[in-house]
Design a protein around this motif. Structure first.
Motif, PDB file in Angstrom:
ATOM      1  N   ALA A 127      57.093  48.900  -5.401  1.00  0.00           N
ATOM      2  CA  ALA A 127      58.304  47.667  -5.427  1.00  0.00           C
ATOM      3  C   ALA A 127      57.714  46.221  -5.602  1.00  0.00           C
ATOM      4  O   ALA A 127      56.572  46.278  -5.338  1.00  0.00           O
ATOM      5  N   ALA A 128      58.491  45.629  -6.415  1.00  0.00           N
ATOM      6  CA  ALA A 128      57.669  44.219  -6.708  1.00  0.00           C
ATOM      7  C   ALA A 128      57.159  43.260  -5.571  1.00  0.00           C
ATOM      8  O   ALA A 128      57.849  43.158  -4.659  1.00  0.00           O
ATOM      9  N   GLY A 129      55.939  43.168  -5.694  1.00  0.00           N
ATOM     10  CA  GLY A 129      55.402  42.261  -4.655  1.00  0.00           C
ATOM     11  C   GLY A 129      55.063  43.005  -3.504  1.00  0.00           C
ATOM     12  O   GLY A 129      54.340  42.533  -2.468  1.00  0.00           O
ATOM     13  N   GLN A 130      55.122  44.558  -3.536  1.00  0.00           N
ATOM     14  CA  GLN A 130      54.918  45.357  -2.245  1.00  0.00           C
ATOM     15  C   GLN A 130      53.705  46.408  -2.495  1.00  0.00           C
ATOM     16  O   GLN A 130      53.374  47.211  -1.738  1.00  0.00           O
ATOM     17  N   GLY A 131      53.148  46.034  -3.769  1.00  0.00           N
ATOM     18  CA  GLY A 131      51.881  47.273  -3.857  1.00  0.00           C
ATOM     19  C   GLY A 131      52.405  48.244  -4.460  1.00  0.00           C
ATOM     20  O   GLY A 131      53.544  48.679  -4.677  1.00  0.00           O
ATOM     21  N   ALA A 132      51.419  49.273  -4.884  1.00  0.00           N
ATOM     22  CA  ALA A 132      51.632  50.388  -5.322  1.00  0.00           C
ATOM     23  C   ALA A 132      51.183  51.612  -4.239  1.00  0.00           C
ATOM     24  O   ALA A 132      49.970  51.467  -3.778  1.00  0.00           O
TER      25      ALA A 132
END
Length: 274
Positions: A127-132
């Motif tokens: 999720a955007a800004g939350q890492g992979a």
């Protein structure tokens, strides 16, 4: 709406899809038909997409939907995009390399992506800004955060594509072979898996000459959140259909140059005897 709530919903939808695909994988009564573009679709594909569409209609009634099998298009605002089974040819042959891809786009930009491959006991998400992230094994297994490789040299790079035959039709087989020859090793892991492996850092470059938006949107944000870059073969958005190229930022630029470079000129043959 909170991004975490959207990610949680996407993960729940992936569980719904997994339940269907697990039951139909290697089923003796699996039904397969050929679409107008000659690609196969199974009853599992349509069942997954229908189930996800109906769940989203209830959970997010104001959002748009776009799926490989039942249609729809990306609109201004929020659009959920679903590939019910990426790797249908593998699925129908009993090869366990296939996945459900679920993504959320906001004003055309991917903000959530989930790739669930139950036969591999693997689920990737971002999720955007939350890492992979990647979780292998059971649902209670601890997830691991993903990062692309830090390799900066093509000569040390591991590259993958889906099929060299498609390069003849949609781009240039010679261009891909130049890239493969510039790299240390090449394989054909194919489809979603090669882009997920780029996000994991286990391979360095994934390149394919043609993709549809539902093939690439979920992995696009996964690669980006792992510190990589995912574009088309010209460096633009991969959702345009002109291929996909995933890598860390340094290798991405190098690979773009190789794929775009004209073939080397061959020396003119020596004149024969008169």
């Amino acid at each position: 709406m909170a991004l975490q709530a959207d990610l949680d919903l996407a993960l729940q939808l992936a569980a719904v899809a997994d339940d269907i695909t697990n039951r139909r994988f290697r089923a003796r009564d699996l039904r397969v038909r050929q679409k107008p573009d000659r690609t196969p679709v199974t009853d599992a594909d349509t069942a997954v997409e229908t189930a996800v569409r109906e769940a989203l209609k209830s959970a997010r009634p104001d959002d748009s939907f776009a799926g490989e099998e039942t249609g729809g298009s990306v609109t201004a605002g929020r659009t959920w995009m679903v590939d019910p089974i990426d790797g249908t040819k593998n699925f129908l042959r009993g090869v366990p390399v296939w996945a459900t891809l679920i993504a959320l786009l906001e004003d055309g930009r991917p903000t959530v992506g989930v790739i669930s491959a139950p036969a591999l006991r693997s689920r990737w998400w971002a999720a955007a800004g939350q890492g992979a992230w990647l979780r292998r094994g059971d649902a209670d297994s601890a997830p691991q955060r993903l990062y692309v490789s830090d390799n900066a040299l093509l000569a040390h790079a591991y590259v993958s594509t889906t099929s060299t035959r498609t390069w003849d039709t949609f781009h240039s087989r010679a261009a891909y072979l130049r890239l493969a020859e510039a790299c240390w090793e090449d394989r054909a892991f194919g489809d979603f898996l090669q882009h997920c492996m780029v996000a994991e850092g286990t391979i360095d470059i994934a390149a394919e000459p043609v993709v549809n938006p539902w093939d690439i949107t979920a992995v696009q944000i996964l690669v980006a959140e792992a510190g990589g870059v995912c574009t088309d073969l010209l460096g633009a958005s991969p959702q345009g259909g002109t291929g996909a190229l995933s890598a860390n930022p340094r290798l991405h630029q190098l690979a773009l140059k190789v794929l775009a470079a004209p073939p080397p000129l061959r020396a003119a043959p020596e004149p024969g005897p008169l």
